[in-house]
Design a protein around this motif. Structure first.
Motif, short mmCIF file in Angstrom:
data_model
loop_
_atom_site.label_atom_id
_atom_site.label_comp_id
_atom_site.label_asym_id
_atom_site.label_seq_id
_atom_site.Cartn_x
_atom_site.Cartn_y
_atom_site.Cartn_z
N GLU A 139 0.82 -1.21 0.00
CA GLU A 139 0.00 0.00 0.00
C GLU A 139 0.85 1.26 0.00
O GLU A 139 0.34 2.36 -0.22
CB GLU A 139 -0.95 0.01 1.21
N SER A 140 2.15 1.13 0.24
CA SER A 140 3.03 2.30 0.24
C SER A 140 3.56 2.64 -1.15
O SER A 140 4.35 3.57 -1.31
CB SER A 140 4.21 2.07 1.20
N PHE A 141 3.17 1.85 -2.16
CA PHE A 141 3.46 2.20 -3.55
C PHE A 141 2.23 2.85 -4.16
O PHE A 141 1.15 2.26 -4.18
CB PHE A 141 3.82 0.94 -4.37
N TYR A 142 2.36 4.08 -4.62
CA TYR A 142 1.27 4.79 -5.27
C TYR A 142 1.56 4.82 -6.78
O TYR A 142 2.56 5.41 -7.19
CB TYR A 142 1.14 6.21 -4.72
N LEU A 143 0.71 4.16 -7.56
CA LEU A 143 0.95 4.04 -9.00
C LEU A 143 -0.02 4.91 -9.78
O LEU A 143 -1.23 4.87 -9.53
CB LEU A 143 0.79 2.59 -9.45
N ALA A 144 0.51 5.66 -10.73
CA ALA A 144 -0.33 6.44 -11.64
C ALA A 144 0.34 6.42 -13.00
O ALA A 144 1.57 6.45 -13.10
CB ALA A 144 -0.49 7.87 -11.14
N VAL A 145 -0.47 6.37 -14.04
CA VAL A 145 0.06 6.36 -15.40
C VAL A 145 0.21 7.80 -15.88
O VAL A 145 -0.77 8.54 -15.99
CB VAL A 145 -0.85 5.55 -16.34
N VAL A 146 1.44 8.19 -16.11
CA VAL A 146 1.76 9.54 -16.60
C VAL A 146 2.90 9.37 -17.60
O VAL A 146 3.79 8.55 -17.39
CB VAL A 146 2.23 10.47 -15.46
N GLY A 147 2.86 10.11 -18.69
CA GLY A 147 4.02 10.09 -19.56
C GLY A 147 3.69 9.89 -21.02
O GLY A 147 2.57 9.54 -21.39
N ALA A 148 4.72 10.12 -21.84
CA ALA A 148 4.64 9.91 -23.28
C ALA A 148 5.20 8.53 -23.61
O ALA A 148 5.48 7.73 -22.71
CB ALA A 148 5.43 11.01 -23.98
N ASP A 149 5.38 8.26 -24.91
CA ASP A 149 5.88 6.95 -25.33
C ASP A 149 7.34 6.78 -24.93
O ASP A 149 8.17 7.64 -25.20
CB ASP A 149 5.77 6.81 -26.85
N ARG A 150 7.66 5.67 -24.34
CA ARG A 150 9.01 5.24 -23.97
C ARG A 150 8.97 4.74 -22.53
O ARG A 150 8.25 5.28 -21.70
CB ARG A 150 10.04 6.39 -24.09
N ALA A 151 9.75 3.71 -22.26
CA ALA A 151 9.68 3.03 -20.96
C ALA A 151 10.64 3.69 -19.95
O ALA A 151 11.61 3.09 -19.51
CB ALA A 151 10.00 1.55 -21.13
N LYS A 152 10.38 4.91 -19.61
CA LYS A 152 11.17 5.64 -18.61
C LYS A 152 10.23 6.04 -17.47
O LYS A 152 9.37 6.91 -17.65
CB LYS A 152 11.81 6.90 -19.22
N THR A 153 10.39 5.41 -16.33
CA THR A 153 9.48 5.61 -15.20
C THR A 153 10.08 6.62 -14.21
O THR A 153 11.29 6.60 -13.98
CB THR A 153 9.24 4.26 -14.50
N ALA A 154 9.23 7.44 -13.63
CA ALA A 154 9.68 8.40 -12.61
C ALA A 154 9.28 7.86 -11.23
O ALA A 154 8.10 7.59 -10.99
CB ALA A 154 9.06 9.77 -12.84
N VAL A 155 10.28 7.70 -10.36
CA VAL A 155 10.02 7.22 -9.00
C VAL A 155 10.37 8.34 -8.02
O VAL A 155 11.47 8.89 -8.07
CB VAL A 155 10.86 5.96 -8.68
N PHE A 156 9.41 8.64 -7.17
CA PHE A 156 9.59 9.70 -6.17
C PHE A 156 9.48 9.08 -4.78
O PHE A 156 8.43 8.53 -4.44
CB PHE A 156 8.50 10.76 -6.27
N PRO A 157 10.51 9.16 -3.94
CA PRO A 157 10.26 8.86 -2.53
C PRO A 157 9.26 9.88 -2.02
O PRO A 157 9.35 11.07 -2.36
CB PRO A 157 11.64 9.03 -1.87
N SER A 158 8.29 9.44 -1.26
CA SER A 158 7.22 10.36 -0.88
C SER A 158 6.67 10.02 0.50
O SER A 158 6.98 8.98 1.07
CB SER A 158 6.09 10.31 -1.92
N GLY A 159 5.85 10.91 1.00
CA GLY A 159 5.19 10.72 2.28
C GLY A 159 4.98 12.06 2.93
O GLY A 159 5.59 13.04 2.52
N PRO A 160 4.13 12.22 3.89
CA PRO A 160 3.26 11.20 4.43
C PRO A 160 2.11 10.91 3.47
O PRO A 160 2.13 11.38 2.34
CB PRO A 160 2.74 11.87 5.71
N SER A 161 1.14 10.15 3.90
CA SER A 161 0.07 9.70 3.01
C SER A 161 -0.55 10.86 2.24
O SER A 161 -0.90 11.89 2.82
CB SER A 161 -1.01 9.01 3.84
N PRO A 162 -0.69 10.69 0.91
CA PRO A 162 -1.28 11.76 0.11
C PRO A 162 -2.77 11.93 0.40
O PRO A 162 -3.38 11.07 1.05
CB PRO A 162 -1.07 11.25 -1.33
N ALA A 163 -3.31 13.03 -0.08
CA ALA A 163 -4.75 13.30 0.13
C ALA A 163 -5.39 13.67 -1.20
O ALA A 163 -4.79 14.39 -2.01
CB ALA A 163 -4.94 14.42 1.14
N THR A 164 -6.61 13.19 -1.40
CA THR A 164 -7.36 13.44 -2.63
C THR A 164 -8.66 14.16 -2.30
O THR A 164 -9.36 13.76 -1.36
CB THR A 164 -7.68 12.11 -3.34
#
Lengths: 441, 95
Positions: A408-433
């Protein structure tokens, strides 16, 4: 210490020199502007013990003065409360705008770039972008807990050059920050580490206002709206939340992520439900999420074609940084997955399965992850990790642990253009929507 | 000449609407109990214990109580305990 003063007992903090501005700002934010403190020249945390002791001994006269009736009892000059209207004269309108910018730069009310003038007309136009009345209080905005009325949000949005249709997103983002774990992320925002908010919009409003869900985090034309909404949010955070550098934003080095950006999830290219649907919203509703990030890494992929291969690379690439062994837990990872990774992964993994796979494979040497915090002389180590104090460095290095506590500590969202380059951000505390539709006109 | 009139972007702070003054100080720390509240970070404990020892040298019959919640910010129950048990309190976040 203000909490102790509120109990009727004299209390003083010992503050290092660079943090005097923080002490002034915090004493106002927490309602005791005349709180006294003692200044020592250097930060204790990385100081040898003999130097910790000697600089404290040198401060003892001040400590005694401030703790007893012999000390200074005068009020601190806090400056006048801000007026609601300000006037700038110039040779012509452009000259007056430049003078406003010079003055605002001097008072550090902006982000370093040219600000738009928040005239009454500009603010009135923005207020038409929401159904809320101008005097509606959206929240007390951390970290300084300024009162975020819709009008103050509109004034800062005007400074950023925002348009009326952006207002519901900006208002929802301000509200969301106040809901981020730990008093709106107050401690993280005030930290000496470069913690910075990052906004993500889901739902139809993203396309409607023109947010870019592809190469979404850079400068330029394609990200005009991503920049403007992020900028408006940052200016709110500064002038409503009092997130002023060297006052309540105490970064050691700082980060360009504090030029806050707002992205849209690339829902059309995602094999999974959008992020906000995971949070309980309907697909046709719009919402904004505030994440607080502490870094950013590109995890490149140069040829994996299977979901498992792509996810393993992503898991191994997410092992950087540190791991908390405090009660607070092990941190989080926000991952912006581009369509070229999400597509193949989505063929064989649900989002839940992908998070579980990442957690299972994102392991690292405990000794390396906790090197940042020597175990001896540290009270923040959680009880269930105390046994580590008896191990040698070699033993600590041989233990492997998951980098974060759970899937549950991995937050996945699809963002980006074509190409397999992923952005990983250390983050916290729990996000809010927070839902956006409630703030539409 | 052009006169530009704009609205101020700075918001008032909630806490300043009911701001409090610090409490009166004792004339001396003789016979007082001093609370030392540590946030748990390196060096802060050394600073606070040094301050406690120095106060015991300078004043008569000073008692020193040491508190920590093991983290920053200190949990409310630790601050409450220090406030209830001590006459004055010193804190250090090590920053």
């Amino acid at each position: 210490m203000i909490e102790v003063e509120k109990m009727g007992k004299p209390a003083i903090p010992i503050v290092s020199g660079r943090f005097e501005g923080d002490a002034v700002a915090s004493s106002r934010a927490f309602g005791m502007p005349d709180l006294k403190w003692v200044i020592v020249p250097r930060i204790y945390r990385n100081l040898a013990h003999d130097l910790c002791a000697s600089q404290t001994v040198a401060a003892m006269d001040d400590i005694v003065k401030i703790l007893t009736a012999s000390g200074d009892t005068s009020s601190r000059k806090t400056g006048p409360e801000p007026t609601s209207v300000e006037r700038f004269e110039g040779d012509d309108r452009w000259d007056a705008v430049l003078r406003m910018n010079q003055e605002f730069m001097k008072r550090d009310l902006g982000d370093g770039f040219l600000l738009h003038p928040p005239t009454k007309q500009a603010v009135a136009a923005l207020l038409k972008g929401t159904r809320l009345a101008a005097d509606t209080v959206v929240c007390d905005m951390p970290p300084g807990f300024g009162i975020a009325t819709v009008e103050k949000i509109a004034v800062n949005a005007a400074l950023a050059g925002a348009k009326p249709e952006h207002m519901p997103v900006i208002i929802a983002a301000v509200k969301a920050l106040s809901k981020v774990g730990g008093h709106g992320g107050k401690s993280l925002l005030m930290s000496t580490s470069p913690n910075a908010p990052l906004l993500m919009v889901n739902g139809p409003i993203g396309k409607k206002v023109g947010l870019n869900p592809r190469s979404a985090l850079g400068p330029g034309r394609d990200n005009e709206i991503n920049i403007v909404i992020g900028r408006a949010f940052y200016l709110c955070l500064k002038n409503i939340g009092y997130w002023y550098p060297n006052q309540m934003d105490m970064d050691t080095i700082g980060t360009t992520r504090k030029f806050v950006m707002c992205v849209a999830e690339n829902e059309a290219a995602s094999p999974w439900d959008p992020y906000h649907v995971d949070q309980g919203f309907k697909p046709n509703e719009s919402a904004v999420t505030v994440f607080v990030t502490d870094g950013e890494l590109d995890v490149q992929d140069q040829g994996n074609t299977t979901g498992e291969g792509l996810l393993k690379n992503l898991a191994y690439g997410s092992t950087f940084g540190t791991r908390s062994i405090q009660d607070k837990g092990g941190g989080e990872r926000l991952i912006f997955i581009p369509p070229d990774v999400a597509g193949p992964v989505g063929k064989t993994f649900t989002k839940k399965q992908a998070r579980e796979f990442l957690h299972k494979h994102c392991y690292h040497s405990l000794g390396k992850l906790i090197q940042y915090m020597p175990l001896k002389g540290e009270a923040r180590v959680a009880k269930n990790w105390k046994w580590l104090e008896n191990l040698t460095e070699e033993q600590l290095l041989q233990i492997t642990v998951p980098v974060v506590d759970g899937p549950e500590s991995f937050y996945l969202a699809v963002v980006g253009a074509d190409r397999a380059k992923t952005a990983v951000f250390p983050s916290g505390p729990s996000p809010a929507t927070v839902g956006i539709d409630q703030y539409l006109p | 000449m052009h006169l530009l009139e704009i609205l101020n972007p700075v918001a008032p702070q909630r806490a300043m609407q009911s701001a409090l003054q610090p409490n009166p100080r004792p004339k001396s720390l003789d016979g007082k109990t001093v609370g030392l509240v540590w946030s748990g970070t390196h060096g802060g404990d050394v600073a606070l214990k040094t301050a406690g020892e120095e106060l015991q040298k300078r004043f008569k019959n000073v008692r020193v109580n040491f508190y920590t919640g093991g983290n920053y910010p200190n949990p409310p129950h630790i601050l409450k305990q220090a406030g209830e048990e001590c006459d004055v309190v010193i804190g250090a976040t090590a920053d």
